[in-house]
Design a protein around this motif. Structure first.
Motif, PDB file in Angstrom:
ATOM      1  N   LEU A   1       0.099  12.139  -2.455  1.00 42.31           N
ATOM      2  CA  LEU A   1       0.737  10.853  -2.719  1.00 42.31           C
ATOM      3  C   LEU A   1       2.144  10.803  -2.135  1.00 42.31           C
ATOM      4  CD1 LEU A   1       0.412   8.123  -4.065  1.00 42.31           C
ATOM      5  CD2 LEU A   1       1.280   9.113  -6.184  1.00 42.31           C
ATOM      6  N   ALA A   2       2.883  11.891  -2.257  1.00 46.44           N
ATOM      7  CA  ALA A   2       4.237  11.946  -1.700  1.00 46.44           C
ATOM      8  C   ALA A   2       4.201  11.845  -0.177  1.00 46.44           C
ATOM      9  CB  ALA A   2       4.928  13.230  -2.141  1.00 46.44           C
ATOM     10  N   LEU A   3       3.218  12.524   0.438  1.00 49.23           N
ATOM     11  CA  LEU A   3       3.081  12.462   1.896  1.00 49.23           C
ATOM     12  C   LEU A   3       2.744  11.048   2.345  1.00 49.23           C
ATOM     13  CD1 LEU A   3       2.934  13.804   4.667  1.00 49.23           C
ATOM     14  CD2 LEU A   3       0.530  14.371   4.169  1.00 49.23           C
ATOM     15  N   TYR A   4       1.827  10.401   1.623  1.00 53.56           N
ATOM     16  CA  TYR A   4       1.449   9.027   1.951  1.00 53.56           C
ATOM     17  C   TYR A   4       2.656   8.100   1.898  1.00 53.56           C
ATOM     18  CZ  TYR A   4      -0.274   4.323   1.021  1.00 53.56           C
ATOM     19  OH  TYR A   4      -0.476   2.966   1.037  1.00 53.56           O
ATOM     20  N   ARG A   5       3.437   8.209   0.835  1.00 58.51           N
ATOM     21  CA  ARG A   5       4.612   7.346   0.689  1.00 58.51           C
ATOM     22  C   ARG A   5       5.630   7.599   1.786  1.00 58.51           C
ATOM     23  NH1 ARG A   5       5.259   7.915  -5.911  1.00 58.51           N
ATOM     24  NH2 ARG A   5       3.720   6.307  -6.457  1.00 58.51           N
ATOM     25  N   ALA A   6       5.795   8.855   2.181  1.00 60.14           N
ATOM     26  CA  ALA A   6       6.743   9.189   3.251  1.00 60.14           C
ATOM     27  C   ALA A   6       6.301   8.590   4.581  1.00 60.14           C
ATOM     28  CB  ALA A   6       6.885  10.699   3.361  1.00 60.14           C
ATOM     29  N   ILE A   7       4.991   8.635   4.841  1.00 53.12           N
ATOM     30  CA  ILE A   7       4.469   8.067   6.090  1.00 53.12           C
ATOM     31  C   ILE A   7       4.665   6.558   6.114  1.00 53.12           C
ATOM     32  CG2 ILE A   7       2.360   7.645   7.408  1.00 53.12           C
ATOM     33  CD1 ILE A   7       1.374  10.391   6.482  1.00 53.12           C
ATOM     34  N   VAL A   8       4.326   5.891   5.015  1.00 56.93           N
ATOM     35  CA  VAL A   8       4.462   4.437   4.941  1.00 56.93           C
ATOM     36  C   VAL A   8       5.915   4.013   5.123  1.00 56.93           C
ATOM     37  CG1 VAL A   8       4.272   2.458   3.392  1.00 56.93           C
ATOM     38  CG2 VAL A   8       2.404   4.096   3.546  1.00 56.93           C
ATOM     39  N   ALA A   9       6.847   4.774   4.541  1.00 57.95           N
ATOM     40  CA  ALA A   9       8.265   4.423   4.614  1.00 57.95           C
ATOM     41  C   ALA A   9       8.827   4.589   6.014  1.00 57.95           C
ATOM     42  CB  ALA A   9       9.059   5.262   3.627  1.00 57.95           C
ATOM     43  N   ARG A  10       8.237   5.495   6.806  1.00 63.74           N
ATOM     44  CA  ARG A  10       8.811   5.831   8.110  1.00 63.74           C
ATOM     45  C   ARG A  10       8.067   5.256   9.307  1.00 63.74           C
ATOM     46  NH1 ARG A  10       9.991   9.570   4.489  1.00 63.74           N
ATOM     47  NH2 ARG A  10      12.001  10.672   4.587  1.00 63.74           N
ATOM     48  N   ILE A  11       6.889   4.711   9.110  1.00 64.30           N
ATOM     49  CA  ILE A  11       6.131   4.192  10.237  1.00 64.30           C
ATOM     50  C   ILE A  11       6.901   3.051  10.904  1.00 64.30           C
ATOM     51  CG2 ILE A  11       4.828   2.538   8.855  1.00 64.30           C
ATOM     52  CD1 ILE A  11       2.399   3.210  10.586  1.00 64.30           C
ATOM     53  N   THR A  12       6.957   3.070  12.218  1.00 62.26           N
ATOM     54  CA  THR A  12       7.760   2.083  12.954  1.00 62.26           C
ATOM     55  C   THR A  12       6.993   0.795  13.232  1.00 62.26           C
ATOM     56  OG1 THR A  12       7.115   3.083  15.064  1.00 62.26           O
ATOM     57  CG2 THR A  12       9.151   3.875  14.038  1.00 62.26           C
ATOM     58  N   GLU A  13       5.664   0.837  13.157  1.00 64.42           N
ATOM     59  CA  GLU A  13       4.882  -0.370  13.368  1.00 64.42           C
ATOM     60  C   GLU A  13       4.837  -1.202  12.090  1.00 64.42           C
ATOM     61  OE1 GLU A  13       3.815   2.635  14.145  1.00 64.42           O
ATOM     62  OE2 GLU A  13       3.579   2.627  16.324  1.00 64.42           O
ATOM     63  N   GLY A  14       4.584  -2.495  12.269  1.00 72.11           N
ATOM     64  CA  GLY A  14       4.345  -3.356  11.117  1.00 72.11           C
ATOM     65  C   GLY A  14       2.874  -3.325  10.756  1.00 72.11           C
ATOM     66  N   VAL A  15       2.575  -3.205   9.471  1.00 73.25           N
ATOM     67  CA  VAL A  15       1.185  -3.093   9.018  1.00 73.25           C
ATOM     68  C   VAL A  15       0.905  -4.197   8.007  1.00 73.25           C
ATOM     69  CG1 VAL A  15      -0.567  -1.619   7.971  1.00 73.25           C
ATOM     70  CG2 VAL A  15       1.275  -0.595   9.344  1.00 73.25           C
ATOM     71  N   LEU A  16      -0.231  -4.865   8.193  1.00 79.22           N
ATOM     72  CA  LEU A  16      -0.599  -6.004   7.362  1.00 79.22           C
ATOM     73  C   LEU A  16      -2.077  -5.869   6.992  1.00 79.22           C
ATOM     74  CD1 LEU A  16       0.801  -8.738   6.464  1.00 79.22           C
ATOM     75  CD2 LEU A  16      -0.310  -9.761   8.458  1.00 79.22           C
ATOM     76  N   VAL A  17      -2.401  -6.091   5.720  1.00 82.23           N
ATOM     77  CA  VAL A  17      -3.792  -6.110   5.269  1.00 82.23           C
ATOM     78  C   VAL A  17      -4.106  -7.505   4.754  1.00 82.23           C
ATOM     79  CG1 VAL A  17      -5.482  -5.163   3.657  1.00 82.23           C
ATOM     80  CG2 VAL A  17      -3.769  -3.648   4.686  1.00 82.23           C
ATOM     81  N   ILE A  18      -5.153  -8.131   5.302  1.00 83.66           N
ATOM     82  CA  ILE A  18      -5.503  -9.515   4.978  1.00 83.66           C
ATOM     83  C   ILE A  18      -6.898  -9.551   4.355  1.00 83.66           C
ATOM     84  CG2 ILE A  18      -5.932 -11.818   5.917  1.00 83.66           C
ATOM     85  CD1 ILE A  18      -4.035 -11.087   8.198  1.00 83.66           C
ATOM     86  N   ARG A  19      -7.004 -10.181   3.202  1.00 87.36           N
ATOM     87  CA  ARG A  19      -8.314 -10.354   2.570  1.00 87.36           C
ATOM     88  C   ARG A  19      -9.138 -11.377   3.350  1.00 87.36           C
ATOM     89  NH1 ARG A  19      -4.690 -10.965  -1.620  1.00 87.36           N
ATOM     90  NH2 ARG A  19      -4.519  -9.201  -3.069  1.00 87.36           N
ATOM     91  N   VAL A  20     -10.372 -11.048   3.637  1.00 91.19           N
ATOM     92  CA  VAL A  20     -11.254 -11.988   4.323  1.00 91.19           C
ATOM     93  C   VAL A  20     -11.642 -13.135   3.392  1.00 91.19           C
ATOM     94  CG1 VAL A  20     -13.520 -12.256   5.409  1.00 91.19           C
ATOM     95  CG2 VAL A  20     -12.131 -10.230   5.906  1.00 91.19           C
ATOM     96  N   SER A  21     -11.778 -12.862   2.093  1.00 90.32           N
ATOM     97  CA  SER A  21     -12.295 -13.849   1.146  1.00 90.32           C
ATOM     98  C   SER A  21     -11.430 -15.091   1.051  1.00 90.32           C
ATOM     99  CB  SER A  21     -12.448 -13.217  -0.242  1.00 90.32           C
ATOM    100  OG  SER A  21     -11.188 -12.755  -0.722  1.00 90.32           O
ATOM    101  N   ASP A  22     -10.112 -14.923   0.985  1.00 89.49           N
ATOM    102  CA  ASP A  22      -9.236 -16.086   0.826  1.00 89.49           C
ATOM    103  C   ASP A  22      -8.138 -16.166   1.877  1.00 89.49           C
ATOM    104  OD1 ASP A  22      -7.613 -13.999   0.064  1.00 89.49           O
ATOM    105  OD2 ASP A  22      -7.253 -14.719  -1.968  1.00 89.49           O
ATOM    106  N   ARG A  23      -8.199 -15.284   2.897  1.00 88.88           N
ATOM    107  CA  ARG A  23      -7.225 -15.302   3.998  1.00 88.88           C
ATOM    108  C   ARG A  23      -5.789 -15.205   3.489  1.00 88.88           C
ATOM    109  NH1 ARG A  23     -10.055 -17.481   8.497  1.00 88.88           N
ATOM    110  NH2 ARG A  23     -12.177 -16.713   8.285  1.00 88.88           N
ATOM    111  N   THR A  24      -5.547 -14.330   2.528  1.00 86.33           N
ATOM    112  CA  THR A  24      -4.188 -14.087   2.061  1.00 86.33           C
ATOM    113  C   THR A  24      -3.816 -12.629   2.309  1.00 86.33           C
ATOM    114  OG1 THR A  24      -4.902 -13.523  -0.193  1.00 86.33           O
ATOM    115  CG2 THR A  24      -4.367 -15.834   0.261  1.00 86.33           C
TER     116      THR A  24
END
Length: 293
Positions: A30-53
């Motif tokens: 979990l700590a490794l995951y959080r460190a990766i998310v905090a430092r990644i230089t790309e923008g990451v977006l997750v969109i639900r197909v069901s309601d397009r949000t």
């Protein structure tokens, strides 16, 4: 919804299914995951197909687009990504190419994007969008040279919404599109668009402004300050009726709800315009109210 430039190409990757029992990560993972998310230089977006949000976005993208922590979550995908969204979402496979994303203030950024569909154990079918090399999009040349030089529609809209917040006056946004005109392939098309935009401008009130709406290709956005619903409908119909040369015009009309951002108001007006086109054109469609979410 994901807006894609025509140069986008399929990745050939099928949707990835996440199956099996969910496993809870240990503290180190979990700590490794959080460190990766905090430092990644790309923008990451997750969109639900069901309601397009937007289901989730990383801190990097939140900052680049001017949103606070978790500020993108729950936003309509159409308010974040460009206008050519449906073409990519309906393909059913991965995609990579160049597309436009929108800041909270309405400014446009171009990015290189990779889009992948997969099944999430909690959100169901989702799209994973990874954006890199984000840069401010240059202002497109104004197609209608007869339009008043009063800044872009975004400048006009932000100014009028600011005034309306202080005065309590209503504000509307109308987006016009000349029916049957998909590109400027010849002098006749250019003349038709120039003549129509000038006619729309003359039909508007003195306080209204109109400018090229770059996310709609050849569409034009008119900001209508101090405009109640009955006035807005009359103004838009007068402008449509003024279209010269036997041509017809479609329009989408949205009234500000006093809470939504400029880009959200524009997204509703543009969605209404698309509905008018699907109905055969030569009409004005009133935008649906903002989502309760």
């Amino acid at each position: 919804m994901i807006g894609a430039a025509p140069e986008g190409r399929p990745t050939g990757q099928p949707p990835v299914a996440l199956t099996g029992e969910r496993m809870l990560p240990d503290q180190a993972e979990l700590a490794l995951y959080r460190a990766i998310v905090a430092r990644i230089t790309e923008g990451v977006l997750v969109i639900r197909v069901s309601d397009r949000t937007v289901a989730w976005s990383n801190p990097r993208l939140n900052a680049l687009l001017g949103y606070g922590e978790r500020g993108l979550e729950g936003q309509a995908a159409s308010a974040v990504l460009g206008a050519k969204a449906d073409a990519v979402l309906q393909r059913g496979h991965g995609w990579a190419g160049v597309m436009t994303v929108l800041r909270e203030d309405g400014a446009a950024l171009r990015c290189e994007a990779a889009v992948s569909p997969f099944e999430h154990p909690e959100d169901g079918s989702v799209w994973l969008v990874i954006c890199s090399k984000l840069a401010r999009e240059p202002e497109p040349p104004r197609i209608g040279v007869t339009l008043p030089e009063r800044g872009t529609w975004r400048d006009d809209l932000r100014r009028e919404l600011g005034r309306a917040r202080r005065s309590g006056a209503p504000v509307a946004l109308a987006i016009f599109s000349l029916d049957g005109l998909d590109d400027l392939g010849g002098a006749a098309a250019v003349d038709a668009l120039a003549g129509s935009t000038e006619a729309w401008r003359r039909a508007l009130r003195d306080t209204d402004t109109i400018a090229h709406y770059e996310f709609g290709e050849l569409d034009y956005a008119a900001v209508l300050p101090d405009c109640a619903p009955e006035i807005g409908d009359a103004v838009v119909e007068r402008a449509r009726a003024a279209t010269p040369g036997g041509l017809t015009t479609s329009a989408g009309l949205a009234f500000w709800d006093r809470d939504e951002s400029p880009v959200q108001l524009a997204a509703r007006a543009h969605a209404a315009l698309r509905t008018a086109r699907r109905a055969g054109g030569d009409c004005c469609v009133l935008a649906s109210p903002p989502s309760a979410d």
